[in-house]
Design an enzyme around this catalytic site. Structure first.
Site, PDB file in Angstrom:
ATOM      1  N   HIS A 104     -87.600 -24.513-114.883  1.00  0.00           N
ATOM      2  CA  HIS A 104     -88.363 -23.925-115.990  1.00  0.00           C
ATOM      3  C   HIS A 104     -87.573 -23.941-117.291  1.00  0.00           C
ATOM      4  CE1 HIS A 104     -86.187 -20.299-114.362  1.00  0.00           C
ATOM      5  NE2 HIS A 104     -86.033 -20.017-115.648  1.00  0.00           N
ATOM      6  N   HIS A 143     -83.274 -20.621-122.780  1.00  0.00           N
ATOM      7  CA  HIS A 143     -82.464 -21.316-121.774  1.00  0.00           C
ATOM      8  C   HIS A 143     -83.311 -22.338-121.044  1.00  0.00           C
ATOM      9  CE1 HIS A 143     -84.286 -18.061-119.283  1.00  0.00           C
ATOM     10  NE2 HIS A 143     -84.240 -18.945-118.311  1.00  0.00           N
ATOM     11  N   GLU A 166     -79.346 -22.057-116.996  1.00  0.00           N
ATOM     12  CA  GLU A 166     -79.464 -21.234-115.798  1.00  0.00           C
ATOM     13  C   GLU A 166     -79.493 -22.165-114.593  1.00  0.00           C
ATOM     14  OE1 GLU A 166     -83.204 -19.096-115.576  1.00  0.00           O
ATOM     15  OE2 GLU A 166     -82.515 -17.837-113.925  1.00  0.00           O
TER      16      GLU A 166
HETATM   17 CO    CO Z   1     -84.970 -18.375-116.375  1.00  0.00          CO
END
Ligand code: CO
Length: 142
Positions: A7, A80, A129
């Site tokens: 994502h 992110h 991440e």
């Molecule tokens: Co995230």
């Protein structure tokens, strides 16, 4: 070592407002209900797309890391991006061995699996991440 892009995280001042253009302009209906993740100081919802997700994140509670981001970018913005890995501890050891700075010990993220964050200085200003790929079993209800 790196799996699929899972994502893109977008910091927003208000999730209920932020989902509107995805619904109204793009016609996307598969959007999760907002949920709080107090340990990370965020509330989040996922906009589900065939190729991945947009994660909308809003500050939650005091000292949310998103609050600082929104002071710089009051309308919100890209915060992110998240890649999947098989084993978060192995991934942490690997990226640290390559000289990257990991910002936290593995902790439970928005997908219910362990996550770490890598300092933006290592990726041209982008916070990264890494999350363990969720393991789906026959017993999963979602
Ligand atoms: Co995230």
């Amino acid at each position: 070592m790196i799996g699929p892009l899972n994502h893109i995280g977008i910091a927003v001042p208000c999730i209920e407002e932020a989902v509107k253009p995805y619904r109204e302009i793009f016609g996307i209906t598969d959007i999760t209900e907002p949920k709080a993740l107090p340990a990370q100081g965020v509330r989040f919802a996922f906009v589900n797309l065939p190729t991945g997700q947009v994660e909308l994140i809003e500050p939650y509670g005091d000292n949310s890391p998103i609050e600082k981001f929104l002071q710089k970018f009051p309308k919100g913005g890209q915060h992110h991006m998240c890649f999947e890995v098989e084993d978060i501890y192995a991934a942490k050891a690997h990226v640290e061995a390559q000289g990257a700075t990991v910002l936290n010990e593995p902790r439970i993220g928005a997908h219910g699996t362990l996550v770490i964050f890598i300092h933006p200085k290592n990726f041209s200003g982008t916070l990264i991440e890494l999350m363990e790929t969720p393991k789906h079993t026959e017993c999963d209800k979602d």
